[in-house]
Design an enzyme around this catalytic site. Sequence first.
Site, PDB file in Angstrom:
ATOM      1  CD  GLU A 299      44.992  47.128  44.344  1.00  0.00           C
ATOM      2  OE1 GLU A 299      46.004  46.845  43.692  1.00  0.00           O
ATOM      3  OE2 GLU A 299      43.829  47.066  43.867  1.00  0.00           O
ATOM      4  NE  ARG A 303      48.373  47.804  42.248  1.00  0.00           N
ATOM      5  CZ  ARG A 303      47.796  48.601  41.366  1.00  0.00           C
ATOM      6  NH1 ARG A 303      48.503  49.508  40.740  1.00  0.00           N
ATOM      7  NH2 ARG A 303      46.510  48.528  41.116  1.00  0.00           N
ATOM      8  CG  ASP A 431      39.395  39.618  40.000  1.00  0.00           C
ATOM      9  OD1 ASP A 431      39.400  39.626  41.242  1.00  0.00           O
ATOM     10  OD2 ASP A 431      39.795  40.593  39.319  1.00  0.00           O
ATOM     11  CD  GLU A 566      42.890  42.259  33.960  1.00  0.00           C
ATOM     12  OE1 GLU A 566      42.722  43.094  33.040  1.00  0.00           O
ATOM     13  OE2 GLU A 566      43.224  42.615  35.121  1.00  0.00           O
ATOM     14  CB  THR A 655      46.677  38.408  40.897  1.00  0.00           C
ATOM     15  OG1 THR A 655      45.606  38.791  40.029  1.00  0.00           O
ATOM     16  CG2 THR A 655      46.816  39.373  42.054  1.00  0.00           C
TER      17      THR A 655
END
Length: 665
Positions: A299, A303, A431, A566, A655
């Site tokens: 994360e 980010r 994913d 998404e 992502t």
Amino acid sequence: MYPVYYDSAPRRDFISVMVSKEPPEPPSKRRQSCRRMWNRLSRLQRTIICAILVVGAMSGLYIANGLMNELPDDKDTLSQRHQVFPNDNVVHVMDQRHPGKDTEANQRRDSNNDKDGEDQKLHFEQQERGKGIMEREEKTKVKPKIADAVMQPEVKVQKENVMGNQEEDEGIGAAGGNLEVNEEKKTKVQIKDGADAGGDVQVPVPNMEGGMAAQTAQQKAVVEAFKHAWKGYKQYAWGHDELKPISKAASDWFGLGLTIVDSLDTMWIMGLMEEFEEARRWVEKDLVLKKNVDVNLFETTIRVLGGLLSAFHLSNDGLFLEKARELGDRLMPCFNSPSKIPYSDVNLDTGKAHPPRWGPDSTTSEVTSIQLEFRELSHQTGNDKYKKAVDEVMDHIQSLPKENGLIPIFVNARSGQFRAGATITVGARGDSYYEYLLKQWLQTGKSEDKLRDEYVAAIEGMQKNLVRSTAANGLKFIGELVRGSFSPKMDHLVCFLPGTLAIGHHNGLDPSHLELAKELAKTCYQMYADMPTGLSPEIAYFNIQNPGKPDIEVKNADTHNLLRPETVESLFYLYRLTGDQQYRDWGWKIFQAFEKYTKVPGGGYSSIGSVKDTKNPRFRDKMESFFLGETLKYLFLLFSDDPNLLSLDKYVFNTEAHPLPIWRP
Ligand code: DMJ
């Protein structure tokens, strides 16, 4: 009358009185003895005393007059300096520029901002035409008004641990601003072998092709949505990870100002330069990375590291690269594991890394979706260690046995092995493994064929094992393998896949990939359109057996919507790559549903509890940082008429939607 103080208990003044045991002299006697004393004085003495009295009285008058001018009048004190919110126990010290209500003054301020935005846009258009950087430098040197600099609103904070528990911790925060932007202090970073920049970088220079092009009406609506989200964050959660828009408070997960860092490139792309500069000042002054906090490697990488690297690319401001390098160094201890698989968590101060608190294994998609960012960090700093660490992870994962290119969702950092019998899914925890196989291949100019081959094998594995169609309307979806058995369950998270498939096809992969992309995008849109609110649930079950039943079923536990990106991400890619208007129309409908059911009056957007209930969608009181970092960015790009705005031939999005440059081979 006592003056009123609104931030403390009323102050009490006291007069001290001397009490004598003797009875007081009668007034007439006292007057007589004064006169007697006065008569005894010489003329000179009397003159001196008179002069002293006159000078004293004049000074008193002068001082009193000065004081009166200094004091605010009551109206000022009440309306501007302090404001108590009726539903709060907390006294919010207001930034005078941002009173809590939409006052006339506030509306005026907003329209001024719009004008600034227009100026910025015009300016960037001039720049695009090659008018040089000096002018822009002046524009982006935002000199905040004094009120801006004096104080940011005080905020209520909730700390969240990884399991989502919350502890109340009020009144922390109140980050201050700078009075002046000190251009001298902008960090110099030696850029080695930069894709788009070289040498000593000091001044932000826009280097994105087509950026700041004229905005369409739909883009303008998205920019307004961003401003609304930012307004709430700024007012109630500034400097904290996320906004709780209903309780008008903040929440912290890592305490790294996630919303600010996640939003930097979105603001740049949207041309919100004033907001960008303000965020930059926060990064410079208040983004403290040496922090005694355990963070999740994935994360924080997607980010924060991704956000900083992307901001560096767009602005060429070395501050962002310097912060990225420090963060990369603080995350590196995760890789000190017996296998090449990193631990999931690390303490940013002590460097102690460990598996997650809830179990022994790392998540497969997490350890395989940090590569774009660490490789880019090596590329920009000239230090190979970051790339080496993440490449070893990929090499190790590639050496493990898989089922038709598909991977189980857990892998152990000590043994380096997949957890036997773990679920296989393209949703949560699986994913972005697939996404990053393709994107790493693109990042290095399609030079690593091994990664492309793994990706192609995985898509074939999905076609064979996971793709099914609904009984009623033949909607194609991607299910899961749970302990070897097929489950017709699809997370909304899977909806990134149509976009990834479309880019793969754009880069020469099989036409069947684009066909599957279009089918899946239709299904993902249907997950929105079938719901009464027009918003998708977190998870859907597809009916593959009974043609008489609806295609999509939603269980009660899965009816929430977290403002996820998404589907609009895939719509953006498909519109860019096919030019089919239908993808924009779907995106617009989704945007309108967000506006209708998730917008919180006064500022911010909230995730909701039920997409099935139009009367009471139940605000969950959370605005995820990815709503600003991803959802609104992809919507803005979807509605752009300019294919060169972050050209897909020059940038690869991580992502978390942070664009990183494709390296020149
Ligand atoms: C984001 O943090 C990223 O897109 C991640 O890959 C998946 N989850 C959220 C958005 O849904």
